[in-house]
Design a protein around this motif. Structure first.
Motif, short mmCIF file in Angstrom:
data_model
loop_
_atom_site.label_atom_id
_atom_site.label_comp_id
_atom_site.label_asym_id
_atom_site.label_seq_id
_atom_site.Cartn_x
_atom_site.Cartn_y
_atom_site.Cartn_z
N GLY A 155 -39.50 54.88 -158.62
CA GLY A 155 -39.50 56.32 -158.77
C GLY A 155 -38.53 56.74 -159.85
O GLY A 155 -37.79 55.92 -160.39
N LYS A 156 -38.55 58.02 -160.17
CA LYS A 156 -37.62 58.56 -161.16
C LYS A 156 -36.38 59.09 -160.46
O LYS A 156 -36.44 59.58 -159.34
CB LYS A 156 -38.30 59.65 -161.99
CG LYS A 156 -39.39 59.11 -162.90
CD LYS A 156 -39.96 60.18 -163.81
CE LYS A 156 -41.00 59.59 -164.75
NZ LYS A 156 -41.57 60.62 -165.66
N ASN A 213 -43.86 59.55 -149.09
CA ASN A 213 -43.29 58.21 -149.27
C ASN A 213 -41.79 58.20 -149.03
O ASN A 213 -41.20 57.15 -148.77
CB ASN A 213 -43.58 57.69 -150.68
CG ASN A 213 -45.03 57.30 -150.86
OD1 ASN A 213 -45.77 57.13 -149.90
ND2 ASN A 213 -45.44 57.15 -152.11
N GLY A 214 -41.18 59.37 -149.16
CA GLY A 214 -39.76 59.46 -148.89
C GLY A 214 -38.91 59.69 -150.13
O GLY A 214 -39.37 59.60 -151.27
N ILE A 215 -37.66 60.02 -149.89
CA ILE A 215 -36.66 60.25 -150.93
C ILE A 215 -35.42 59.45 -150.58
O ILE A 215 -34.95 59.47 -149.43
CB ILE A 215 -36.30 61.75 -151.03
CG1 ILE A 215 -37.54 62.57 -151.43
CG2 ILE A 215 -35.16 61.97 -152.02
CD1 ILE A 215 -37.33 64.07 -151.32
N LEU A 216 -34.88 58.73 -151.55
CA LEU A 216 -33.67 57.94 -151.35
C LEU A 216 -32.48 58.65 -151.99
O LEU A 216 -32.58 59.17 -153.10
CB LEU A 216 -33.83 56.55 -151.97
CG LEU A 216 -34.81 55.60 -151.27
CD1 LEU A 216 -35.06 54.38 -152.14
CD2 LEU A 216 -34.28 55.18 -149.90
N ARG A 217 -31.37 58.67 -151.27
CA ARG A 217 -30.14 59.25 -151.80
C ARG A 217 -29.02 58.21 -151.76
O ARG A 217 -28.90 57.45 -150.80
CB ARG A 217 -29.71 60.47 -150.99
CG ARG A 217 -30.61 61.67 -151.14
CD ARG A 217 -30.07 62.88 -150.39
NE ARG A 217 -30.32 62.81 -148.95
CZ ARG A 217 -29.39 62.85 -148.01
NH1 ARG A 217 -28.11 62.94 -148.34
NH2 ARG A 217 -29.72 62.81 -146.73
N GLY A 218 -28.21 58.20 -152.82
CA GLY A 218 -27.08 57.29 -152.87
C GLY A 218 -26.01 57.80 -153.82
O GLY A 218 -26.13 58.89 -154.37
N VAL A 255 -36.97 53.79 -162.10
CA VAL A 255 -36.01 52.80 -161.60
C VAL A 255 -36.66 52.01 -160.47
O VAL A 255 -37.67 52.41 -159.89
CB VAL A 255 -34.71 53.47 -161.10
CG1 VAL A 255 -34.07 54.28 -162.22
CG2 VAL A 255 -34.97 54.35 -159.88
N LEU A 256 -36.05 50.89 -160.16
CA LEU A 256 -36.51 50.01 -159.09
C LEU A 256 -35.38 49.83 -158.09
O LEU A 256 -34.23 49.61 -158.47
CB LEU A 256 -36.92 48.65 -159.66
CG LEU A 256 -37.00 47.46 -158.69
CD1 LEU A 256 -38.15 47.64 -157.70
CD2 LEU A 256 -37.16 46.15 -159.46
N ASP A 310 -42.14 57.17 -155.76
CA ASP A 310 -43.48 57.34 -156.31
C ASP A 310 -44.44 56.31 -155.72
O ASP A 310 -45.58 56.62 -155.37
CB ASP A 310 -43.43 57.20 -157.83
CG ASP A 310 -44.81 57.30 -158.47
OD1 ASP A 310 -45.47 58.33 -158.25
OD2 ASP A 310 -45.22 56.36 -159.17
N ARG A 311 -43.96 55.08 -155.60
CA ARG A 311 -44.78 54.03 -155.00
C ARG A 311 -43.86 52.97 -154.40
O ARG A 311 -42.71 52.82 -154.83
CB ARG A 311 -45.73 53.41 -156.02
CG ARG A 311 -45.07 52.64 -157.13
CD ARG A 311 -46.09 52.22 -158.19
NE ARG A 311 -45.57 51.23 -159.11
CZ ARG A 311 -44.79 51.51 -160.15
NH1 ARG A 311 -44.43 52.76 -160.39
NH2 ARG A 311 -44.36 50.54 -160.94
#
Length: 259
Positions: free
Chosen positions: A138-139, A60-65, A98-99, A207-208
């Protein structure tokens, strides 16, 4: 997110594409704190990584910020990370989900006057709003220890990747016939290190996720054509963008109905 079946988008590549093309997300958290409000939100540009899973399929991927430490939301995240450490947990990941909300490039009010089939026939029409969006859950891992090599490495990679993404994909600065991109290395190294100590990094393993492309798919073909013509006749960038998406989403609906 409320989803009517006709507007729902569950195809992961399509959802990830919207995120890549519109990386400014709204990070929303609901973390209890003795000092700060429960619900916090910040606009953050994200980098999306999509590594392969063990079976060779895409995740689903991973977000970085990253956020400024002065941001109250960052303070809540740091507070929660410190509490986890005090409880003996050797992890950067927080318990709370978190959203992140990503919006598509165009949204617009839709006047009933565009419904050229239903309006003159019955008059049973009302206004609405067309838009596209993706919700990610996701967390979050929090990188906030400015003395840590792990945090320093994460932040260096994050600001470098975000800069490259923004300069090339958003600005179109790719070199050659185009202007050369600005790079983090163009700034004094000492200056960059000082700035890194004033931000925290965040990483969310998705996660989703779910998406909504509300682009008049619920209408009959005649009304959809009226919507397309109406937006094209506005002569605006947003109008042209909505008209294109209404056409594309309408074709998808029609093709699914034929299957």
């Amino acid at each position: 997110m409320y989803l009517r079946g006709v507007h729902a988008e569950s195809h992961i590549p399509a959802l990830l594409q919207l995120i890549r093309e519109n990386p400014l997300g709204i990070l929303t958290t609901a973390i209890k704190s003795p000092q700060y409000p429960l619900i916090q939100a910040s606009h953050i540009p994200f980098v999306l990584d999509v590594p392969e899973t063990a079976d060779g399929t895409l995740s689903n991927g991973i977000l970085r910020g990253h956020l400024a430490k002065q941001n109250p939301q960052a303070k809540v995240l740091m507070e929660a990370a410190a509490a986890r450490k005090e409880q003996g947990h050797d992890t950067l990941e927080l318990l709370d989900e978190v959203l992140i909300l990503f919006n598509g490039p165009h949204h617009h009010y839709v006047t009933p006057k565009f419904y050229v089939e239903t309006k003159p026939d019955s008059g049973k029409v009302v206004p609405t709003w067309n838009y596209s969006a993706v919700e990610v859950y996701g967390k979050v891992k929090v990188y906030c220890n400015s003395q840590s090599d792990e945090t320093s490495s994460f932040l260096q990679r994050q600001i470098g990747d975000l800069t490259q993404q923004s300069e090339s994909l958003i600005m179109g600065y790719t070199g050659g016939d185009r202007p050369s991109p600005w790079e983090v290395g163009d700034a004094p190294a000492r200056y960059v290190e000082i700035l890194k100590k004033n931000i925290i990094g965040i990483e969310i393993k998705i996660d989703r996720l779910g998406g909504k492309f509300k682009m008049s798919q619920e209408l009959g073909k005649g009304d959809r054509e009226g919507v397309i013509n109406g937006f094209e006749n506005l002569g605006t960038e947003a109008g042209e963008g909505i008209a294109k998406m209404v056409g594309e989403r309408g074709q998808l609906k029609d093709s699914h109905n034929r299957e």
